[in-house]
Design an enzyme around this catalytic site. Structure first.
Site, PDB file in Angstrom:
ATOM      1  CG  ASP A 257      -2.238   0.827   0.849  1.00 49.74           C
ATOM      2  OD1 ASP A 257      -2.181   1.652  -0.090  1.00 49.74           O
ATOM      3  OD2 ASP A 257      -3.271   0.673   1.529  1.00 49.74           O
TER       4      ASP A 257
HETATM    5  C1  BGC Z   1      -5.107   3.168  -0.025  1.00 53.22           C
HETATM    6  C2  BGC Z   1      -5.244   2.078  -1.081  1.00 53.22           C
HETATM    7  C3  BGC Z   1      -5.035   2.653  -2.468  1.00 53.22           C
HETATM    8  C4  BGC Z   1      -3.719   3.389  -2.514  1.00 53.22           C
HETATM    9  C5  BGC Z   1      -3.410   3.978  -3.881  1.00 53.22           C
HETATM   10  C6  BGC Z   1      -3.877   4.013  -0.232  1.00 53.22           C
HETATM   11  O1  BGC Z   1      -3.872   5.124   0.603  1.00 53.22           O
HETATM   12  O2  BGC Z   1      -5.083   2.563   1.226  1.00 53.22           O
HETATM   13  O3  BGC Z   1      -6.486   1.452  -0.968  1.00 53.22           O
HETATM   14  O4  BGC Z   1      -5.076   1.636  -3.416  1.00 53.22           O
HETATM   15  O5  BGC Z   1      -3.737   4.431  -1.569  1.00 53.22           O
HETATM   16  O6  BGC Z   1      -4.252   5.028  -4.184  1.00 53.22           O
END
Ligand code: BGC
Length: 732
Positions: A257
């Site tokens: 993540d």
């Molecule tokens: C979120 C994810 C997301 C990623 C990219 C993160 O802050 O937890 O769910 O895919 O950002 O945007």
């Protein structure tokens, strides 16, 4: 030698680490921009993957740099959070879950993939499979609700929808199931907080949807931000490597993540970026999203002998493998080259409208307040969400254009051309200003009906949107109370349309409204869908996929809890209950009314005696005793009353649907494999225990409304089929 082996043989360390790096990109007037870097990094091979870059032009421009100007010509992998639609927004996942319809779930993912692929994208960071039983947690909006069986069905459908029959097709995307795992159990519903749950809960509640995603061939998985019993998921070797990879055989890409590898330092398990990179790589994470830990840390780690080149190569191979499956080597420009026909776009809008119509949950409808009468002269639509087109798309709508969203008022004007519609916000969604209430009340005078559009703003749920008071924000209660009072004095019925990314704890509102509709966030066609339902062009059919609490103190509240030794229904003071409120939810899991009225009868369970391999056929007759045609959903639960480990009071195993005309009777048939009745025994391995299992069928998880049958499972000497699970999964 195949293409990937040859490439790996030719790559420098820097080029390899580029393939393990994903960086945010965007488009400025000057051209493409990359977070903390320049587009030169693509030419040199220092960046191999991008997120957040959208549009055929920008994508082609960046892809060209990689393919035509970098030494090895390796194409970029470009991803975005296409969670509930791309340019055309569908209902948020929690709302879509209300359909209990895998075919619809698949179709919306398929359409979102087509639309996103036209924008040059090859990957989505979806589906979100986080089971949540805590409405304080904002990301409840993004997932399937409280039930692991629903999560598993959704996982299958979404992976099929996004990925289609072939990942190489120009209109499919690689799916990325997230957030692995148990993220929905963050302490007290607070975003990014620690999770500490039993291994049984982990296996029975949180892992099944990911098992389903792997079974469906999901291309990628994203570990969650939080730690599980002290081990951050990004460094969780036991669950990523031993469980996902070794036991489930997941051979796809693990994408961290956003900055999660770097955050291992703040978790307190890594001293610096190098240590963080080592932990993540060893756990099996292939792509570092936004920490730059792999590029900064792995060269040092390699030098110190903390990781080997072979370990790096394994990750590189997986990333290149995914690019190959996506057809990017053969034709890097295949996505983003097609212009869709206006008819394809219009058809997608029609799908968005029908799914939104089916996602609404009619929680209450006293005195047949809905549908509104066709002879309505004056309708008053009050509230901060009445004419709020920009709020309709919901939490993940980065590519939604404001002019493409239909507000409630706009939808009603279209749907009720003969009716005079007066509207006023009354108050803002948040904030303390009550000065608009008087004007809103004025409008109510003499109206034939009032629609009160209340709730959260779209961004009050989703990521980083935990709420300690998940109720109506700002001055909305003051507005609502004033409107109820005026309406009572003038004998006008009030329908509340409630917008939220979670069940809001508003028992007072439910009591005072004549009708209450959970609209969640319904996407681009929200207003038209709401108009379809309130005018009766469509009968509501959504069912809540999450138990609706009456008090915040009941949270976490869910239908599949285990029985207490001192059940709440006993009269004894010393029972499992509250002194100050009921233990029952405001609305149970599965609750939702329609414009029909259904009775159930004649539950049949055949055979009644089965061995482990047997299939059990279950059928039930339904009659629509109402005045309108409607769709009804029936839930099939099981209950194992006597086992070596206490089983939940109800466990969902199947869902059936039927549409019946007024006065019509029909039969819903469902199948259950005896295998699905097995449960996880004391040693956490699947255990088949002989004995009676109740079969309960009905409209929701309220036991008093279920028809009860039984099946007897006979003993079977040897276990077969299911993977044996051994060893505690929570160790690093
Ligand atoms: C979120 C994810 C997301 C990623 C990219 C993160 O802050 O937890 O769910 O895919 O950002 O945007």
């Amino acid at each position: 030698m195949n293409r990937i082996d040859k490439l790996i043989g030719d790559m420098t360390l820097a080029e390899k680490l580029g393939q393990l790096t994903m960086t945010a990109a965007g488009y400025a007037v000057t051209g493409p921009v990359i977070a903390g870097d320049s587009t030169d990094a693509i030419r040199t091979g220092a960046i191999g993957n991008l997120l957040n870059l959208v549009g055929p032009g920008p994508v082609r421009e960046m892809q060209r740099l990689a393919v035509e100007e970098s030494r090895l010509g390796i194409p970029l992998l470009i991803g975005l959070d296409v969670i509930h639609g791309h340019r055309t927004l569908f209902p948020i996942p929690l709302a879509e879950a209300c359909l209990f319809d895998p075919q619809a779930w698949e179709l919306t993912a398929c359409e979102a993939a087509k639309e996103a692929a036209c924008d040059g994208l090859a990957m989505t960071f979806a589906p979100n499979l986080d089971v949540s039983r805590d409405p304080r947690w904002g990301r409840t909006a993004e997932g399937p609700g409280e039930d692991p069986w629903v999560g598993s069905q959704l996982a299958h459908a979404k992976v099929r929808g996004f990925q289609g029959a072939s990942l190489a097709s120009s209109d499919t995307l690689a799916a990325c199931a997230k957030h692995f795992c148990a993220y929905g159990s963050v302490t007290a519903g607070r975003e990014y907080a620690t999770v500490d749950i039993s291994e049984r809960t982990l296996r029975e509640v949180h892992l099944p949807s990911f098992v389903a995603a792997v079974e469906a061939g999901v291309a990628a998985i994203m570990p969650a931000f939080m730690d599980l019993a002290g081990v951050p998921m990004t460094a969780n070797t036991a669950l990523l490597r031993h469980y996902l990879r070794d036991q489930l055989g997941f051979d796809g890409v693990l994408v961290s993540d956003y900055n999660a590898i770097g955050e291992l330092i703040r978790h307190g398990v890594a001293a610096d970026l190098t240590a963080a990179a080592v932990l993540a790589l060893k756990a099996g994470v292939d792509i570092d999203m936004m920490s730059d830990a792999y590029r900064c840390g792995l060269p040092v780690a390699l030098e110190r002998g903390l990781v080997s080149m072979a370990e790096i190569d394994v990750a590189v191979r997986r990333v290149l493998g995914l690019k190959e499956r996506l057809g990017l080597f053969d034709d890097p420009y295949r996505r983003g080259s097609k212009i869709e026909s206006p008819e394809a776009v219009a058809q997608r809008r029609r799908l968005a409208r029908s799914v939104a119509t089916r996602a609404m949950v009619l929680l209450k409808n006293d005195h047949d307040t809905l549908p509104l009468s066709d002879t309505l002269h004056r309708l008053c639509v009050i509230g901060p969400l009445a004419d709020a087109a920009g709020e309709m798309p919901g939490c993940w709508s980065t590519c939604a254009v404001p002019e493409g969203q239909v507000s409630v008022v706009a939808g009603l004007r279209e749907g009720l051309p003969q009716t005079r519609i007066a509207t006023a916000p009354g108050v803002d969604i948040e904030g303390g200003d009550r000065s608009g209430i008087a004007a809103a009340l004025e409008l109510c005078n003499g109206a034939d009906a009032i629609l009160l559009c209340l709730g959260e703003s779209a961004t009050m749920s989703g990521e980083a949107a935990s709420r300690a008071f998940p109720d109506l924000p700002g001055q909305q209660r003051a507005l609502a109370e004033a409107v109820f009072e005026r309406a009572r004095a003038q004998r006008i019925r009030v329908t509340v349309i409630l917008f939220s990314g979670r069940p809001l704890v508003v028992p007072w509102l439910a009591e005072k409204a004549d009708a209450l509709v959970a609209a969640w966030f319904l996407g681009s066609e929200a207003g038209n869908a709401i108009s379809d339902v309130v005018t009766g062009r469509a009968s509501p059919s959504g069912r809540t996929p999450i138990t609706w609490p009456r008090a915040l103190g009941q949270v976490p509240i869910f239908y599949s809890e285990r029985p207490s030794g001192r059940p709440a229904d006993s009269n004894d003071r010393f029972a499992s209950k509250y002194l100050d409120t009921s233990s029952e939810p405001l609305y149970p899991f599965g609750h939702g009314l329609s414009y029909g009225r259904f009775t159930l009868a004649n539950l049949r369970v055949t055979p009644q005696l089965v061995d482990e391999d047997g299939t059990i056929a279950i059928s039930v007759d339904l009659t629509n005793e109402g005045k309108r045609a409607a769709e009804e959903t029936v839930f099939l639960f099981t209950r194992d009353k006597l086992a070596t480990v206490a089983r939940p009071k109800l466990e969902l195993k199947a869902v059936g649907k039927i549409t019946l005309q007024p006065g019509e009777t029909g039969t819903v048939n469902m199948n259950l494999r005896a295998f699905d009745l097995r449960f996880l025994g004391l040693d956490l391995a699947p255990v088949f225990e002989p004995g009676d299992v109740e079969i309960l069928v009905g409209p929701c998880a309220d036991r008093s409304r279920l028809l009860v049958g039984a099946v007897c499972l006979t003993a079977k000497p040897a276990l077969k089929g299911a993977a044996q699970v051994s060893g505690p999964a929570m160790k690093r």
